[in-house]
Each structure stands twice: as C-alpha cells, then as structure tokens.
Design a protein around this motif. Structure first.
Motif, PDB file in Angstrom:
ATOM      1  N   ALA A 193       7.091  -3.164   2.937  1.00  0.00           N
ATOM      2  CA  ALA A 193       6.374  -3.819   1.834  1.00  0.00           C
ATOM      3  C   ALA A 193       7.314  -4.704   1.015  1.00  0.00           C
ATOM      4  O   ALA A 193       6.940  -5.815   0.608  1.00  0.00           O
ATOM      5  N   VAL A 194       8.538  -4.252   0.787  1.00  0.00           N
ATOM      6  CA  VAL A 194       9.517  -5.043   0.027  1.00  0.00           C
ATOM      7  C   VAL A 194       9.834  -6.339   0.776  1.00  0.00           C
ATOM      8  O   VAL A 194       9.857  -7.426   0.174  1.00  0.00           O
ATOM      9  N   ILE A 195      10.074  -6.259   2.077  1.00  0.00           N
ATOM     10  CA  ILE A 195      10.364  -7.463   2.870  1.00  0.00           C
ATOM     11  C   ILE A 195       9.160  -8.397   2.862  1.00  0.00           C
ATOM     12  O   ILE A 195       9.309  -9.614   2.716  1.00  0.00           O
ATOM     13  N   ALA A 196       7.969  -7.840   3.005  1.00  0.00           N
ATOM     14  CA  ALA A 196       6.755  -8.671   2.965  1.00  0.00           C
ATOM     15  C   ALA A 196       6.687  -9.445   1.649  1.00  0.00           C
ATOM     16  O   ALA A 196       6.384 -10.647   1.631  1.00  0.00           O
ATOM     17  N   THR A 197       6.999  -8.783   0.549  1.00  0.00           N
ATOM     18  CA  THR A 197       6.991  -9.436  -0.761  1.00  0.00           C
ATOM     19  C   THR A 197       8.054 -10.524  -0.839  1.00  0.00           C
ATOM     20  O   THR A 197       7.773 -11.644  -1.282  1.00  0.00           O
ATOM     21  N   GLY A 223       7.085 -13.625   0.827  1.00  0.00           N
ATOM     22  CA  GLY A 223       5.916 -14.311   0.278  1.00  0.00           C
ATOM     23  C   GLY A 223       4.595 -13.860   0.862  1.00  0.00           C
ATOM     24  O   GLY A 223       3.593 -14.568   0.775  1.00  0.00           O
ATOM     25  N   TYR A 224       4.564 -12.672   1.439  1.00  0.00           N
ATOM     26  CA  TYR A 224       3.333 -12.129   2.005  1.00  0.00           C
ATOM     27  C   TYR A 224       2.836 -10.989   1.126  1.00  0.00           C
ATOM     28  O   TYR A 224       2.834  -9.820   1.513  1.00  0.00           O
ATOM     29  N   ALA A 225       2.412 -11.342  -0.081  1.00  0.00           N
ATOM     30  CA  ALA A 225       1.955 -10.350  -1.053  1.00  0.00           C
ATOM     31  C   ALA A 225       0.764  -9.555  -0.530  1.00  0.00           C
ATOM     32  O   ALA A 225       0.655  -8.349  -0.791  1.00  0.00           O
ATOM     33  N   GLU A 226      -0.120 -10.202   0.225  1.00  0.00           N
ATOM     34  CA  GLU A 226      -1.303  -9.502   0.741  1.00  0.00           C
ATOM     35  C   GLU A 226      -0.909  -8.439   1.771  1.00  0.00           C
ATOM     36  O   GLU A 226      -1.490  -7.358   1.810  1.00  0.00           O
ATOM     37  N   ASP A 227       0.097  -8.703   2.585  1.00  0.00           N
ATOM     38  CA  ASP A 227       0.582  -7.696   3.530  1.00  0.00           C
ATOM     39  C   ASP A 227       1.253  -6.554   2.766  1.00  0.00           C
ATOM     40  O   ASP A 227       1.045  -5.382   3.085  1.00  0.00           O
ATOM     41  N   LEU A 256       0.603  -5.585  -0.220  1.00  0.00           N
ATOM     42  CA  LEU A 256      -0.449  -4.812  -0.878  1.00  0.00           C
ATOM     43  C   LEU A 256      -1.129  -3.865   0.109  1.00  0.00           C
ATOM     44  O   LEU A 256      -1.392  -2.705  -0.216  1.00  0.00           O
ATOM     45  N   GLN A 257      -1.391  -4.338   1.321  1.00  0.00           N
ATOM     46  CA  GLN A 257      -1.996  -3.478   2.340  1.00  0.00           C
ATOM     47  C   GLN A 257      -1.097  -2.291   2.657  1.00  0.00           C
ATOM     48  O   GLN A 257      -1.562  -1.156   2.758  1.00  0.00           O
ATOM     49  N   VAL A 258       0.188  -2.536   2.809  1.00  0.00           N
ATOM     50  CA  VAL A 258       1.142  -1.468   3.113  1.00  0.00           C
ATOM     51  C   VAL A 258       1.244  -0.515   1.918  1.00  0.00           C
ATOM     52  O   VAL A 258       1.261   0.709   2.093  1.00  0.00           O
ATOM     53  N   ALA A 259       1.274  -1.051   0.713  1.00  0.00           N
ATOM     54  CA  ALA A 259       1.348  -0.209  -0.487  1.00  0.00           C
ATOM     55  C   ALA A 259       0.106   0.676  -0.599  1.00  0.00           C
ATOM     56  O   ALA A 259       0.209   1.854  -0.966  1.00  0.00           O
TER      57      ALA A 259
END
Length: 182
Positions: A151-155, A158-162, A164-167
């Motif tokens: 989730a940190v890498i996704a953020t 720039g993939y906030a939606e990914d 959020l899904q992982v979170a």
C-alpha cells in the motif's frame, strides 16, 4: 531492469551504471494490475534470477528461494522491493504507463512529445503470459506487513485507489485476526 544499473540484463540492451550526472524517471504500472503479469514473469527463470540477485545485492532483500512457494506472495514482494529500488534513485518523474494524464509531464522531462500507440498496454512477450486469475481479495492470505508495504509503494507511485483497496483488505484481515504466511 535499468534500476539495477547492470551491464548484463536478461532482455534488451543494458545501460550499466548511471554515472555521476543522470536524470531519472520511473515507469510504473498499477500494482494490482501488475500482479498477474509478475506471477507470469516470475516463471521466466532468467528474469526472476536477475531481479532476485540484484535486490539481494543492492537492498539486501531476498524475494524468495529459487523455488517459488506462493506465486502471489512472490509477485507482491517482487513489486514492492523492485519499486523500492526504483524510488531509491530519486526519479524526477513517475510515469504511470496506464495514465495518459502523465504523458505531458514525461514529455516535458525528456524534451519531446509523448505519442501513445495501441501497443502501450500490451505485454511485450505475450506468449510467456498465461491466463491468470487474480482478485484483490486473494491478497488477504499474505502477511500484513507485506500488504502495508504494498500500500505504501502504491501511494508513492500515485496509485491511491490501489493503496485504498489494499488498506481496506488490511482492515478486514485485522478484524479477523492475524494471518500466518505458509
């Protein structure tokens, strides 16, 4: 492959060490969309060994032994560690290949207009990719600390939606109690 700064790469042309003066941009793809491709790519021994050896050499991380125990775990940890390596080069631009909105920023960085073709979304080696089914809910079987890093890498990419899904999956898993990876 360029992030490893290797004189030898499993595919394509290597660039070797970046040197003192270099400009870096990072090409990224949605973490959740990339997982099925990485599972397939991990079956290609020279690609898997390249990433494994360089991650161990540069970051001190071993993604897994030669034998892949859980393909999903290996794909996620490979994504996390590889993009930690990419981000360690402090890229000036993160180009999300699946976002046309990033074209202008990359074009400004490289000094030329970015023109997309229909091939941009295709696997460059389609015969190597098997039809894989993956649902984000499958991530629930992975260790919580790996999901947090994912989730940190996704953020950061720039993939906030990914992220959020992982979170959301993490919250679900946490409510059910700790998981152990097998």
């Amino acid at each position: 492959m360029f992030a490893a700064e290797s004189a030898r790469v499993p595919f394509g042309v290597p660039i070797g060490p970046l040197g003192e003066t270099h400009r870096v941009f990072c090409v990224a793809r949605s973490p959740l969309a990339a997982v099925p491709s990485i599972i397939g790519e991990n079956r290609v021994k020279k690609s898997y060994r390249f990433r494994r050896n360089h991650l161990r050499r540069i970051l001190g991380h071993d993604i897994l032994p030669e034998e892949i125990v859980d393909p999903l775990f290996c794909a996620v940890i490979s994504y996390v560690y590889w993009f930690e390596l990419c981000l360690s080069h402090n890229p000036s631009v993160i180009f999300r290949v699946d976002r046309e909105s990033d074209d202008q920023q990359l074009g400004d960085f490289v000094g030329r207009r970015i023109v997309r073709s229909d091939d941009i979304y295709r696997n460059s080696r389609p015969r190597r990719k098997r039809k894989l089914t993956f649902e984000p809910a499958d991530l629930c079987r992975l260790p919580n600390d790996l999901l947090v890093r994912f989730a940190v890498i996704a953020t950061k990419l720039g993939y906030a939606e990914d992220a959020l899904q992982v979170a959301t999956l993490l919250e679900t898993v946490s409510a059910q109690g700790p998981l152990e990876h097998t």
